[in-house]
Design a protein around this motif. Structure first.
Motif, PDB file in Angstrom:
ATOM      1  N   PRO A  96      -8.596 -50.350 156.203  1.00  0.00           N
ATOM      2  CA  PRO A  96      -7.707 -51.521 156.149  1.00  0.00           C
ATOM      3  C   PRO A  96      -7.471 -52.023 154.727  1.00  0.00           C
ATOM      4  CG  PRO A  96      -9.248 -51.755 157.951  1.00  0.00           C
ATOM      5  CD  PRO A  96      -9.712 -50.560 157.162  1.00  0.00           C
ATOM      6  N   GLY A  97      -8.522 -52.073 153.921  1.00  0.00           N
ATOM      7  CA  GLY A  97      -8.356 -52.495 152.536  1.00  0.00           C
ATOM      8  C   GLY A  97      -7.513 -51.522 151.744  1.00  0.00           C
ATOM      9  N   LEU A  98      -7.672 -50.239 152.039  1.00  0.00           N
ATOM     10  CA  LEU A  98      -6.870 -49.212 151.385  1.00  0.00           C
ATOM     11  C   LEU A  98      -5.395 -49.367 151.737  1.00  0.00           C
ATOM     12  CD1 LEU A  98      -7.331 -46.458 149.753  1.00  0.00           C
ATOM     13  CD2 LEU A  98      -7.127 -45.357 151.971  1.00  0.00           C
ATOM     14  N   LEU A  99      -5.129 -49.537 153.024  1.00  0.00           N
ATOM     15  CA  LEU A  99      -3.749 -49.692 153.485  1.00  0.00           C
ATOM     16  C   LEU A  99      -3.085 -50.935 152.900  1.00  0.00           C
ATOM     17  CD1 LEU A  99      -4.350 -48.614 157.156  1.00  0.00           C
ATOM     18  CD2 LEU A  99      -2.481 -47.726 155.763  1.00  0.00           C
ATOM     19  N   ALA A 100      -3.860 -51.984 152.696  1.00  0.00           N
ATOM     20  CA  ALA A 100      -3.307 -53.222 152.158  1.00  0.00           C
ATOM     21  C   ALA A 100      -2.726 -53.024 150.766  1.00  0.00           C
ATOM     22  CB  ALA A 100      -4.382 -54.311 152.130  1.00  0.00           C
ATOM     23  N   GLU A 101      -3.215 -51.996 150.065  1.00  0.00           N
ATOM     24  CA  GLU A 101      -2.742 -51.745 148.702  1.00  0.00           C
ATOM     25  C   GLU A 101      -1.441 -50.949 148.660  1.00  0.00           C
ATOM     26  OE1 GLU A 101      -5.961 -49.781 146.792  1.00  0.00           O
ATOM     27  OE2 GLU A 101      -7.331 -51.501 146.935  1.00  0.00           O
ATOM     28  N   TRP A 102      -0.999 -50.450 149.819  1.00  0.00           N
ATOM     29  CA  TRP A 102       0.228 -49.672 149.874  1.00  0.00           C
ATOM     30  C   TRP A 102       1.400 -50.538 150.325  1.00  0.00           C
ATOM     31  CZ3 TRP A 102      -1.725 -45.159 153.492  1.00  0.00           C
ATOM     32  CH2 TRP A 102      -2.822 -44.514 152.884  1.00  0.00           C
ATOM     33  N   ASP A 103       2.585 -50.090 149.977  1.00  0.00           N
ATOM     34  CA  ASP A 103       3.794 -50.685 150.543  1.00  0.00           C
ATOM     35  C   ASP A 103       4.241 -49.917 151.780  1.00  0.00           C
ATOM     36  OD1 ASP A 103       4.430 -52.788 148.534  1.00  0.00           O
ATOM     37  OD2 ASP A 103       4.550 -51.065 147.177  1.00  0.00           O
ATOM     38  N   VAL A 104       4.169 -48.600 151.708  1.00  0.00           N
ATOM     39  CA  VAL A 104       4.682 -47.724 152.778  1.00  0.00           C
ATOM     40  C   VAL A 104       3.680 -46.600 153.018  1.00  0.00           C
ATOM     41  CG1 VAL A 104       6.535 -46.119 153.408  1.00  0.00           C
ATOM     42  CG2 VAL A 104       7.084 -48.250 152.200  1.00  0.00           C
ATOM     43  N   ALA A 105       3.524 -46.198 154.277  1.00  0.00           N
ATOM     44  CA  ALA A 105       2.642 -45.084 154.637  1.00  0.00           C
ATOM     45  C   ALA A 105       3.468 -43.823 154.872  1.00  0.00           C
ATOM     46  CB  ALA A 105       1.847 -45.429 155.895  1.00  0.00           C
ATOM     47  N   LEU A 106       2.929 -42.715 154.449  1.00  0.00           N
ATOM     48  CA  LEU A 106       3.639 -41.442 154.544  1.00  0.00           C
ATOM     49  C   LEU A 106       2.925 -40.470 155.471  1.00  0.00           C
ATOM     50  CD1 LEU A 106       4.461 -40.775 150.767  1.00  0.00           C
ATOM     51  CD2 LEU A 106       5.860 -41.988 152.461  1.00  0.00           C
ATOM     52  N   MET A 107       3.712 -39.615 156.119  1.00  0.00           N
ATOM     53  CA  MET A 107       3.180 -38.494 156.899  1.00  0.00           C
ATOM     54  C   MET A 107       3.989 -37.245 156.534  1.00  0.00           C
ATOM     55  SD  MET A 107       1.795 -39.962 160.472  1.00  0.00           S
ATOM     56  CE  MET A 107       3.342 -39.813 161.341  1.00  0.00           C
ATOM     57  N   PRO A 108       3.736 -36.687 155.340  1.00  0.00           N
ATOM     58  CA  PRO A 108       4.499 -35.516 154.876  1.00  0.00           C
ATOM     59  C   PRO A 108       3.933 -34.206 155.417  1.00  0.00           C
ATOM     60  CG  PRO A 108       3.014 -36.257 153.149  1.00  0.00           C
ATOM     61  CD  PRO A 108       2.812 -37.193 154.317  1.00  0.00           C
ATOM     62  N   PHE A 109       3.984 -34.070 156.732  1.00  0.00           N
ATOM     63  CA  PHE A 109       3.453 -32.859 157.356  1.00  0.00           C
ATOM     64  C   PHE A 109       4.465 -31.716 157.264  1.00  0.00           C
ATOM     65  CE2 PHE A 109       0.877 -35.985 159.762  1.00  0.00           C
ATOM     66  CZ  PHE A 109      -0.379 -35.470 159.486  1.00  0.00           C
ATOM     67  N   ALA A 110       3.955 -30.538 157.022  1.00  0.00           N
ATOM     68  CA  ALA A 110       4.800 -29.349 157.089  1.00  0.00           C
ATOM     69  C   ALA A 110       5.193 -29.098 158.543  1.00  0.00           C
ATOM     70  CB  ALA A 110       4.048 -28.147 156.529  1.00  0.00           C
ATOM     71  N   ILE A 111       6.330 -28.502 158.742  1.00  0.00           N
ATOM     72  CA  ILE A 111       6.747 -28.106 160.085  1.00  0.00           C
ATOM     73  C   ILE A 111       6.406 -26.624 160.226  1.00  0.00           C
ATOM     74  CG2 ILE A 111       8.651 -27.957 161.719  1.00  0.00           C
ATOM     75  CD1 ILE A 111       7.835 -30.810 160.916  1.00  0.00           C
ATOM     76  N   ASN A 112       5.258 -26.358 160.846  1.00  0.00           N
ATOM     77  CA  ASN A 112       4.786 -24.989 160.987  1.00  0.00           C
ATOM     78  C   ASN A 112       3.971 -24.860 162.273  1.00  0.00           C
ATOM     79  OD1 ASN A 112       2.222 -26.081 160.400  1.00  0.00           O
ATOM     80  ND2 ASN A 112       2.384 -25.560 158.218  1.00  0.00           N
ATOM     81  N   GLU A 113       3.374 -23.712 162.500  1.00  0.00           N
ATOM     82  CA  GLU A 113       2.622 -23.487 163.728  1.00  0.00           C
ATOM     83  C   GLU A 113       1.444 -24.444 163.871  1.00  0.00           C
ATOM     84  OE1 GLU A 113       3.098 -21.358 166.446  1.00  0.00           O
ATOM     85  OE2 GLU A 113       5.074 -21.382 165.510  1.00  0.00           O
ATOM     86  N   ALA A 114       0.830 -24.823 162.747  1.00  0.00           N
ATOM     87  CA  ALA A 114      -0.338 -25.693 162.795  1.00  0.00           C
ATOM     88  C   ALA A 114       0.017 -27.122 163.195  1.00  0.00           C
ATOM     89  CB  ALA A 114      -1.048 -25.698 161.442  1.00  0.00           C
ATOM     90  N   THR A 115       1.287 -27.508 163.011  1.00  0.00           N
ATOM     91  CA  THR A 115       1.697 -28.882 163.347  1.00  0.00           C
ATOM     92  C   THR A 115       2.569 -28.947 164.601  1.00  0.00           C
ATOM     93  OG1 THR A 115       3.680 -28.778 161.932  1.00  0.00           O
ATOM     94  CG2 THR A 115       1.629 -29.548 160.916  1.00  0.00           C
ATOM     95  N   LYS A 116       2.734 -27.829 165.263  1.00  0.00           N
ATOM     96  CA  LYS A 116       3.656 -27.756 166.402  1.00  0.00           C
ATOM     97  C   LYS A 116       3.288 -28.722 167.518  1.00  0.00           C
ATOM     98  CE  LYS A 116       5.776 -24.286 169.442  1.00  0.00           C
ATOM     99  NZ  LYS A 116       5.780 -22.827 169.790  1.00  0.00           N
ATOM    100  N   PHE A 117       1.981 -28.940 167.726  1.00  0.00           N
ATOM    101  CA  PHE A 117       1.536 -29.759 168.857  1.00  0.00           C
ATOM    102  C   PHE A 117       0.735 -30.991 168.436  1.00  0.00           C
ATOM    103  CE2 PHE A 117       1.717 -25.332 170.510  1.00  0.00           C
ATOM    104  CZ  PHE A 117       2.735 -25.512 171.426  1.00  0.00           C
ATOM    105  N   ILE A 118       0.711 -31.321 167.152  1.00  0.00           N
ATOM    106  CA  ILE A 118      -0.142 -32.433 166.728  1.00  0.00           C
ATOM    107  C   ILE A 118       0.445 -33.780 167.142  1.00  0.00           C
ATOM    108  CG2 ILE A 118      -1.096 -31.134 164.788  1.00  0.00           C
ATOM    109  CD1 ILE A 118       0.634 -32.853 162.923  1.00  0.00           C
TER     110      ILE A 118
END
Length: 390
Positions: free
Chosen positions: A270-292
């Motif tokens: 929570p303290g870490l998140l408070a220091e950000w403005d925006v959260a990112l999820m830069p996941f690759a689109i590949n077989e490993a992320t197909k069902f996450i």
């Protein structure tokens, strides 16, 4: 009954862990308890309110080890972490034989009510155990991950045959698995809203627009995308928090505005998140992320941070309609999403009402209670239970 054979309590060599009268749940996990606090930890901590929970980790291999043994430690009330220690250089057959012997001598294995698997790879040395209910909590499509064991798919088929219940970590994974088991149930990522909502009350005064990610940096992370957005917005700061796994640190992009501070403890998020403005999820689109179905999506939102994500199927399905979630398929769209999310966090905050409504039924308490209800039905119908009633 060989209670305590081969078991050492970390810090108290040779002592035997006390038995208790709660029903026993043994969880076989490929994820170390202290690695990243995620689905197994959330669920097992809650099951420990009603069960004596024992989380069996992958072995640690030690050079010049004389005798294989287990080390145990209490992670919480009624929750024990069990870590096998084996000698280096053993064959696969010898590893399984020694793990079976250690498990057979562990007191909790004498009469477990629930066997809970996160990986089929732990089936060979545990399949001799009987339980009222066997659960396969399939949180990821592990066969699609880098360095997946060759036997994984074969053993998963055996686990489907053995399991009474199959839970999946998301709806896409449920759709891929439901035809393989008669009692499969989707349980996508949940959230401890109270924990992460603490970030909303922590004041920040960012002089530089700050974008963050926390999680495992591995083959699912889109390295090229991060480099592109950092170059496109040199006046933005990007903080990538988490352990680096299965990729070399040298593969990660190096820019003056990208920072890699390493892992963070769950209680510090929570303290870490408070220091950000925006959260990112830069996941690759590949077989490993197909069902996450990333746990961090509802966590970011509960913390009051808008999210920019690549088009992960379950993220689009569950969160794509929210104003606070921007879906971006290309570097150009991702940069635009970052700009829009930054404007949103600086707005009047009305977008958060929609977020809070979406998260209201997604607590880990609710998820665990639903799982416990399904397990209770299986236990009630088990032969042991029927005999006890008779």
């Amino acid at each position: 009954m060989r209670n305590g054979v081969g078991v050492r309590n970390a810090g108290e060599s040779g002592s035997i862990v006390a038995l208790d009268k709660r029903p026993v749940l043994i969880c076989f996990s490929h994820l170390r308890w202290d690695f990243v606090f995620q689905r197994p930890q959330h669920l097992m901590c809650r099951f420990a309110r009603s069960h004596s929970v024992h989380v069996w980790e992958e072995p640690i291999f030690v050079s010049a080890l004389i005798e294989p043994h287990l080390e145990t430690r209490r992670a919480a009330s009624n929750l024990t972490i069990v870590t096998p220690h084996l000698a280096e250089g053993l064959s696969e057959e010898a590893v399984e034989a020694q793990l079976k012997r250690l498990l057979d001598g562990y007191h909790a294995a004498q009469n477990p009510q629930v066997l809970w698997y996160y990986t089929p790879m732990m089936l060979p040395f545990s399949q001799q155990l009987e339980a009222d209910c066997v659960v396969y909590d399939c949180m990821d499509e592990l066969a699609n991950f880098r360095f997946a064991p060759p036997r994984l798919l074969e053993l998963e088929s055996e686990l489907f045959e053995r399991a009474d219940l199959v839970f999946t970590g998301g709806y896409s994974l449920y759709e891929a698995k439901k035809s393989r088991h008669g009692s499969a149930h989707p349980f996508p990522s949940s959230v401890d809203i109270k924990h992460f909502a603490q970030a909303r009350a922590i004041p920040t005064e960012n002089t530089v627009p700050t974008f963050g990610f926390y999680g495992v940096l591995d083959e699912r992370f889109d390295i090229d995308l991060l480099a592109a957005i950092a170059e496109a917005r040199p006046d933005y700061r990007f903080i990538m928090v988490g352990p680096i796994v299965k990729i070399s640190p040298d593969e990660l992009p190096k820019r003056d505005n990208i920072f890699y501070p390493g892992p963070a403890a769950y209680e510090d998020l929570p303290g870490l998140l408070a220091e950000w403005d925006v959260a990112l999820m830069p996941f690759a689109i590949n077989e490993a992320t197909k069902f996450i179905s990333p746990t961090k999506t509802p966590e970011y939102l509960a913390a009051g941070k808008p999210v920019v994500s690549t088009p992960i199927r379950d993220v689009v399905r569950h969160y794509g309609r929210l104003e606070g979630v921007k879906i971006a398929a290309t570097p150009e769209e991702f940069v635009q999403g970052c700009d829009e999310a930054l404007a949103l966090i600086r707005s009047d905050g009305e977008w958060l009402a929609e977020v809070d409504q979406a998260l209201s039924s997604m607590s880990w308490d609710i998820t665990q209670a639903r799982m416990a209800g399904l397990i209770a039905r299986v236990v009630e119908d088990s032969p042991a239970s029927v005999e006890a009633v008779a």
